[in-house]
Design an enzyme around this catalytic site. Sequence first.
Site, mmCIF file in Angstrom:
data_model
loop_
_atom_site.group_PDB
_atom_site.id
_atom_site.type_symbol
_atom_site.label_atom_id
_atom_site.label_comp_id
_atom_site.label_asym_id
_atom_site.label_seq_id
_atom_site.Cartn_x
_atom_site.Cartn_y
_atom_site.Cartn_z
ATOM 1 C CB CYS C 112 -0.845 -0.075 1.431
ATOM 2 S SG CYS C 112 -2.040 1.197 1.143
ATOM 3 C CB CYS C 113 3.936 2.282 1.914
ATOM 4 S SG CYS C 113 3.595 2.659 3.743
ATOM 5 C CB CYS C 228 6.294 4.537 4.667
ATOM 6 S SG CYS C 228 7.183 6.185 4.090
#
Lengths: 247, 247, 247, 247
Positions: C112-113, C228
Amino acid sequence: MSEQISSSEPSPVAVLKDALHNFEKVALSFSGAEDVVLIDMASHLVEKLSVFSLDTGRLHPETLRFIDRVRQHYATSLELTLDLLVPEPVALEKLVREKGLFSFYEDGHEECCHIRKVAPLRRHLTGFDAWITGQRRDQSPSRTQVPQRQIDAGFSTARRQLVKFNPLAAWKSADVWDYIRDNDVPYNELHDRGFISIGCEPCTRAVRPNEHERAGRWWWEESTHLECGIHLMNLDQEPDQTNDSGG
Amino acid sequence: MSEQISSSEPSPVAVLKDALHNFEKVALSFSGAEDVVLIDMASHLVEKLSVFSLDTGRLHPETLRFIDRVRQHYATSLELTLDLLVPEPVALEKLVREKGLFSFYEDGHEECCHIRKVAPLRRHLTGFDAWITGQRRDQSPSRTQVPQRQIDAGFSTARRQLVKFNPLAAWKSADVWDYIRDNDVPYNELHDRGFISIGCEPCTRAVRPNEHERAGRWWWEESTHLECGIHLMNLDQEPDQTNDSGG
Amino acid sequence: MSEQISSSEPSPVAVLKDALHNFEKVALSFSGAEDVVLIDMASHLVEKLSVFSLDTGRLHPETLRFIDRVRQHYATSLELTLDLLVPEPVALEKLVREKGLFSFYEDGHEECCHIRKVAPLRRHLTGFDAWITGQRRDQSPSRTQVPQRQIDAGFSTARRQLVKFNPLAAWKSADVWDYIRDNDVPYNELHDRGFISIGCEPCTRAVRPNEHERAGRWWWEESTHLECGIHLMNLDQEPDQTNDSGG
Amino acid sequence: MSEQISSSEPSPVAVLKDALHNFEKVALSFSGAEDVVLIDMASHLVEKLSVFSLDTGRLHPETLRFIDRVRQHYATSLELTLDLLVPEPVALEKLVREKGLFSFYEDGHEECCHIRKVAPLRRHLTGFDAWITGQRRDQSPSRTQVPQRQIDAGFSTARRQLVKFNPLAAWKSADVWDYIRDNDVPYNELHDRGFISIGCEPCTRAVRPNEHERAGRWWWEESTHLECGIHLMNLDQEPDQTNDSGG
């Protein structure tokens, strides 16, 4: 009964005048949105007003801020005495020591309401001949027969008859909120977060769209018992009605 | 003084033992995270414990839920008496009638604290020879000299000397939270929302990163006066220290 | 390495000057409290500043309000370009169609990051020779070796070397908050509710008293992987350091 | 028109069947409580369902959790494709760079809605012959004439006619919430906090008791313009109605 609940009933202001002008010792009970409507109406009728609120010790912080905002809002137009009635320590400390702070979820709200609301109210009402409430007939199944004026069978004593006025008995919820909007009447900020009928914090919740307002009160109990004891006569009996003009 | 605040001080458990074993009438004061650490420690030392909390009528609803959760949590391991002390109505109703619910923002917190905290505490402590608190020296400038054990000059009476124990005096905030984490001790859910030191709702706020915990208490007043009156002797005087073994 | 992290390091302003004066195409990365400190410092050094923020589509509404408040706050003192970089639709819609909106709780935050942060960042950085971040060494175990200046091995390309400046590398959290307080720098209102390090809404939480700030990020994963992907080189490798004066 | 809005109209399920059985390429638009009612009804009619939602990047975190909860809730009874449509980066980044994140409060919601809702919707609808919405006539002044079925004049193209179904056109708010309660249909948790009609976070607010549900949307603009552009034809024109049986 049916005639009295007709459209030919006196207006809220007329009922309020009856109470405020014909009784020397009269107090207005304040907790919700309806009651501030009554204070607002009264501010145009009288110069002094005695208001009380039951500070149960379990109100939302938002409700306490609201109560104080009302006090300040009407301080310029009215000589307003605002009494916050608190519970008597011995009974309260005994209940909490024995059952903790949330016994009402287990064995019902009556015991807690009695100590935190009914007893302080009874003590306070002994000083008055009449009191004024914001009850409305469409608030709950237990209030469909509320008259505009009645002898308060629950709080009258052998020595003194107490008359109870419900000037907004015939109003709908929409009437209350129209008045609030049109007259910039202060209201509890919790109403902006889905709360309609607001009591003590642990015993009140927001309601969903299209839920009845009383669905947010004592939701774990039978809906026919949703009175705190202040208006208990609504549950027990046919309301006694008084048609004499009082005083 | 400096020797006493050295690392050679007795451990919290040792101080707690001193209090619980040498005094028959001893009570533990409970409001914050530190106090539950003491209750947890006590649950391994004694079978019965007398705890009290000041229910000022202005606590956060979350704090009341926390208090009751503590009561239930230790109910199985301990015969726990949890007294919630409430204010005396006459004085409280007079204050609120005259000044409203938020006078402390105008003329300081002492008057309100006195009625809601100090007076109920004084009444309760008359039944005890010793009490136990969660005060720590690093909590505030007014607490840097708190000893583990002292004669309570504020609440002793002519008839009875009261000893005050502060078993966590030498602990840092991190020690408290390590204990809570390691022992699954219940804590106030407000600690998950930025609150560190938690008192009454209108007089407490969350603190920002790197702010001192007491920055969240009575923030509109001078930082050297941030005591509610329970530990007022911290402000007034050198603490009297008692080194005799009590009883 | 150890020499560089000594107190003889250049000041944050000196590092910022190096970046802003020696590189024509330089951008400041903005998401947290540290970054506004850098914008504030830069407002005294330059007349134009290019700032970007990663609008992942999952930020708190409070964070978006904060970003816009910063834009307005510095609009008078600085020609500020604030680019909000959003994810590329095809990849994002594919991920969500296949795994829903919360796949990171199941198989980690990297995927997702990558779509919501790393890819938009990589696209944007191709237009720059240097970028400036608010990384600090005491933020997390993965950042203890962050230099003030480094070649960005992760985002440099064959065609263009990218230099990364971390002017606050040597600052502690307290330094940041002292600067914010002393200079009335705008900060995210979530910091008043227990949040310290703030990322995407589902991947950030408030921390308890005495918890480390990074405990509020991706708390369901190993603490050594809490990056991230923007600063992924912190995890993978010794940072390359460049001591030439850039440009 | 008047005949069509009579009680002799087909039921919601009949309209839904018309849409789902007569069109091969049909999608259901999902954002609010009504739409989940339709998904629930559809789960008894078909084995596969194509649903889409507009993920504007500005939805409440609660709304995103709600969307994912719906996806999981029906995953067992239905082969559900849930597409979350996101805005196109170039146009969005340009708007935000030039006007910031809250330009709609200044110059109206159309520009932002166009980029975040209408354009992604238009792109997606090119793949379909029909779509299904949860519009109701009592939702707002602009929806009083909504038919159960219409040619979508706004999104049909020269190459392809698009039919729009509004199976709940004749339902009242209370019908929706009765269905939700009776069938344990998942709903957005914001409905428990005073929200009725829910759109993007900065453009939605809770409503007070007795306020109309659309009072919580774009409240700073004229009440006759409260459409986001998805149903813009409600504002512009008499709806075209198609009475042929589709396909």
